[in-house]
Each structure stands twice: as C-alpha cells, then as structure tokens.
Enzyme design. Structure first.
Site, PDB file in Angstrom:
ATOM      1  N   ARG A 147      16.771   4.347   6.014  1.00 61.70           N
ATOM      2  CA  ARG A 147      15.652   2.810   6.018  1.00 61.70           C
ATOM      3  C   ARG A 147      17.129   2.054   4.583  1.00 61.70           C
ATOM      4  NH1 ARG A 147      11.190   2.041   4.023  1.00 61.70           N
ATOM      5  NH2 ARG A 147      11.944   0.013   5.106  1.00 61.70           N
TER       6      ARG A 147
ATOM      7  N   HIS B  98       9.372  -2.561  -2.970  1.00 58.94           N
ATOM      8  CA  HIS B  98       8.317  -2.410  -2.784  1.00 58.94           C
ATOM      9  C   HIS B  98       7.618  -3.184  -3.377  1.00 58.94           C
ATOM     10  CE1 HIS B  98       8.469   1.511  -0.058  1.00 58.94           C
ATOM     11  NE2 HIS B  98       8.978   1.841  -0.903  1.00 58.94           N
TER      12      HIS B  98
ATOM     13  N   TYR C 227      18.694   4.950   2.093  1.00 55.52           N
ATOM     14  CA  TYR C 227      18.128   6.222   2.476  1.00 55.52           C
ATOM     15  C   TYR C 227      17.871   7.397   3.824  1.00 55.52           C
ATOM     16  CZ  TYR C 227      14.128   5.417   1.903  1.00 55.52           C
ATOM     17  OH  TYR C 227      12.851   4.871   1.309  1.00 55.52           O
TER      18      TYR C 227
ATOM     19  N   TYR D 181      15.013   8.753  -5.498  1.00 62.10           N
ATOM     20  CA  TYR D 181      13.586   7.774  -5.721  1.00 62.10           C
ATOM     21  C   TYR D 181      13.247   8.536  -7.380  1.00 62.10           C
ATOM     22  CZ  TYR D 181      12.202   4.659  -2.224  1.00 62.10           C
ATOM     23  OH  TYR D 181      11.857   3.345  -1.942  1.00 62.10           O
TER      24      TYR D 181
ATOM     25  N   HIS E 232      15.474  -1.407   0.090  1.00 64.87           N
ATOM     26  CA  HIS E 232      14.196  -2.197   0.134  1.00 64.87           C
ATOM     27  C   HIS E 232      13.725  -1.962  -1.329  1.00 64.87           C
ATOM     28  CE1 HIS E 232      12.952   2.097   1.616  1.00 64.87           C
ATOM     29  NE2 HIS E 232      12.218   1.622   1.006  1.00 64.87           N
TER      30      HIS E 232
END
Lengths: 230, 241
Positions: free
Chosen positions: B156, B161, B146, B107, B159
C-alpha cells in the site's frame, strides 16, 4: 467547445479497509484514546417508544460471515422525527438516532439497542437544481404536483463498510410486525421483484422478555440483500 | 423547511463494487443492480455533531496518544484542507475522522501483525470539525508503506483514511488520502479501483510549502468534495442561491 460548468466532482470513495475500527471504534481495535467514542448510544435515555434490540450477521458470497464489517444506522424516533433541523418536529433530549455497530471479530455477529422508529413522511417532489423560481410563479410552477404523500413504514437506514467494499452500501431495515405499513411503503414497492423485498424485513422475536429483531445481510448471491443508490 | 435533494452520485467516478484486481471485493460485491431511490427525509438528513462530542487534542495524532512530554516517531506533517460540496461551497461544522498506520507502516489494531513495531506514543486516529469556512487540519506523522495480502507482493502506498459526514446520510463518504510523489500509488490495486486518472489525482495530497511550519512540520493539502445539493422548490428565496 462549450462553456464549462463549474461544479466540483465528488471525491471518489475508497474501501474502509480492515482497520476501520482504529478510526471509528478504537476500543474494538484494542485501545482507549477518546473521551467518548461516537455512535455507541443511538436513542439515549429519554427516548419514548418501544425499546428493541437488532441483531444479525453480514454474509459474503461464499456463505461465510464478514467479521470486519462496520455498520452505521440512521433512524427517526418513535414519532417519526429525525434528529436533524430539516425533519419536522422535536426529538427527545439525547436522541441522536445514529449508531455505529461493529461485529464480534470471531463470529461476525453484531447487535445494537435502540427504540423502534415511527413512520416517516414519504417524499414529495423536492429540489429543482440551481434553477431560480421566477418571482411571479406559483407554488407548483414546474407542474410536478404538491400533493401530500403517505407515510413510509418504520425503517432504519443502514450504511455498510468493510475491507473489500469499495463504496459504502446503503440499505434499509423494515419490521415484520408492520405488514400493513410495509405493504404500502413506497420504497419497498419500488423493488420490482417481490421476492427480494423480504431481504429488507427484520424478524421479531422475544428473548428474556426483550424484543429482538433478526436482520441478516447477504452481500452477494442467493437471497442477496437489496441495496440502494441513494 | 428546506427539503432539497442532493445531486445523484456519479457512479462513473467511484470504484465499481466488483474490482477483481482487489481480490477481497470479489466475494463482497453485490451482483444485483442497486435500486435507485429518489431521496426522502430519510436520506437528506444525517447525524449532527458538535464540539462537545470531541476534544481539541483529538486532531493532534502526534500527541493524542503520547505519554506526557513525548510524541510520535516519524516525519512530522500537517495535513490540512477544506471540505466543499459539488457547488463549490464550504461544508462547515462537519465531523472529519482520520486513521492511519504509524511511520513504520504498522497499525495499532489487534488484527495487524506486520513485523514493523508499534510506536508506544502513536494511536493512529484523529477527528476534528471543519470551521465555518469548511477548513480542517490534522497534525500527525507521515504513515509508512506496508505490505498486504492480495497478489503475492503488494504494497500500500502511504495513506490516511478519511471519514466524512456532510449534512446528510446520502453524503456519507469514506476515502483515502495519498501523498504527492509516492511511486507506489500507480501500482496499488486499491487505488486502481478508481476508474479515472482525474479521480485518482483528486486523492493525492499536494506538498504545500506555504503551510509548512519552519523547523517543525512539513505540510500537505487535501481538499475533499462531498455531494452537492439542489435548491428548494417551494421558496421564493432559494436556499443557498
């Protein structure tokens, strides 16, 4: 077997996660991407009424600040009108009444500037579901009463998301200098436990000639803030 | 003026506040019951957005942070779908915001220190408005999986959000979109906060070969359902019926 109702089901919520800022407040995540971030100016330059600041901190069940929370605010203007076609009345140009508030990542402190909202009309009995009103029926065809109810005390609606919060938490902020209105507020009065009501009341003070309300939110445990299923 | 309420939120379809396998929820979940509130004008209204709030490039994550002539690294995808309400009606002109990790699972956030590198041409956020029929789309790269600190070794699934508004503050929703075929979905404690398999399935975008752009981008379809609304009481011609 019976016939199947053809409603869809609401998409389930998932946590906003620790990096919610990337999507909703990228400047806080550390980069500049959009022409304008949304929700930074709640009241706009033309809003009438008292200019106020609201500050607080969100505290978890261990007593520590939640430093990665994001709060959205939704409020009426000083006349009690929401910037929405279904709220009777007009708002000032530039008044949206909605804000996004992020915390200081080091301390968890947050704050926002706005105008103090006015009282808002309380609910009347509202919708009927998909049921059709027969053409010959009168206004009170379901016998639920159509009497005007009083006002709700001035309040700001809050929605709180963060890592570890699986579905956004709804609460309301009321003002401690509105004691008379608060005592009659139908939502505060819905809270059976009188000693929980103060968790929704922000405390007024003045600092450098400015009005500041303090509103700490406790997610869990002693003094837990009242949250609503709206 | 229509003032109909929204159908109550089906709390059995959403995650509970306290889900111990997702450890962060343990100390961030209220212990007292929520107070059920019949809706007033405070709940049936919400912020209204328009096209002047955003820019056309905002829904193109491949280019909205890239240098001129460059683009984000990763598997190019189109993520498209519809925003509907529980009555099956489209939700038009509503703001849809999305954010995600880059193709390596990193991120762009000052708090993310995963060792996968930042992509200099990828910001990781986008936003758009649905059209008059509730359709939206994003152009992006498929995010990477990640690791995260929960159990010693949790990953995770890929995905994206999503943040949705609808027309009222009571419809406000944040959720996550997963991708068909990802074996990490079934292992994820955050996914498994959702109590029903049907609910989990509703968050998995389907590979949509019909919407792919040949020789350019693969496509996934992700529909979102917001709370539906009752009909108004005081009008002969009922709103929306």
């Amino acid at each position: 077997m019976v016939q199947k109702l053809d409603y869809l089901k609401e998409t389930p919520s998932q946590t906003a996660g620790p990096y919610v800022h990337i999507g909703l407040a990228p400047g806080a995540a550390g980069f500049d991407i959009y022409r304008q971030e949304l929700g930074r100016d709640i009241a706009g330059p033309n809003a009438k009424g008292e200019r106020i600041r609201v500050e607080g901190i969100v505290i978890d069940g261990t007593g520590n600040p939640v430093k990665d929370v994001l709060i959205e605010t939704w409020q009426a203007n000083a006349e009690g009108v929401y910037a929405h076609p279904e709220s009777a009345g007009e708002v000032e140009e530039g008044f949206r009444g909605w804000g996004r508030v992020i915390t200081d990542f080091e301390t968890g402190e947050w704050g926002f500037d706005t105008v103090k909202p006015g009282p808002v009309k309380a609910r009347k009995p509202l919708g009927t579901g998909p049921l059709h009103k027969p053409a010959h029926a009168g206004d009170d065809w379901l016998g639920r009463g159509d009497a005007e109810q009083g006002d709700m005390a001035p309040h700001i609606n809050l929605w709180i998301v963060a890592r570890g919060i699986n579905i956004g938490l709804n609460t309301r902020l009321y003002f401690d200098d509105e004691a008379e209105a608060n005592a009659k507020d139908p939502v505060l009065n819905l809270i059976e436990w009188h000693n929980r009501r103060p968790t929704l009341i922000a405390k007024r003070s003045e600092r450098d000639g400015k009005v500041v309300y303090r509103f700490d939110i406790r997610l869990q445990g002693e003094g837990e803030t009242v949250f609503f299923d709206i | 003026m229509s003032q109909a309420e929204f159908y109550q939120r089906d709390r059995e379809r959403h995650p509970a506040a306290l889900t111990p396998d997702y450890k962060t929820s343990v100390m961030r979940s209220p212990r007292a019951a929520l107070i059920s509130l019949q809706q007033s004008v405070s709940e049936i209204t919400g912020p209204v957005f328009g096209h002047n709030d955003i820019d056309p490039i905002d829904n193109d994550l491949i280019h909205n942070y890239a240098k001129d002539g460059e683009s984000a690294i990763g598997e190019r995808i189109i993520l498209h779908g519809r925003v509907l309400d529980e009555n099956g009606r489209p939700v038009p002109n509503t703001l849809v915001e999305a954010w995600q990790a880059n193709a390596g699972g990193r991120y762009r956030h000052k708090k993310d220190s995963y060792l996968a590198p930042i992509d200099p041409n990828f910001g990781g956020c986008g936003r758009t408005m649905t059209d008059e029929n509730g359709f939206y789309f994003f152009r992006t790269v498929k995010p990477g999986a990640y690791p995260w600190r929960n159990w010693v070794n949790n990953w995770r699934p890929a995905h994206i959000h999503f943040s949705l508004f609808g027309t009222s503050f009571s419809q406000r929703l944040i959720t996550q979109c997963y991708f068909e075929g990802d074996p990490l979905i079934a292992k994820c404690p955050i996914v498994k906060t959702i109590p029903t398999q049907d609910g989990i399935d509703s968050l998995i975008a389907a590979l949509d070969m019909n919407a792919t752009v040949p020789l350019d981008s693969i496509a996934y379809k992700f529909d979102i359902v917001l709370r539906g609304r009752r009909s108004t009481l005081f009008e002969n011609r009922l709103e929306g019926n």
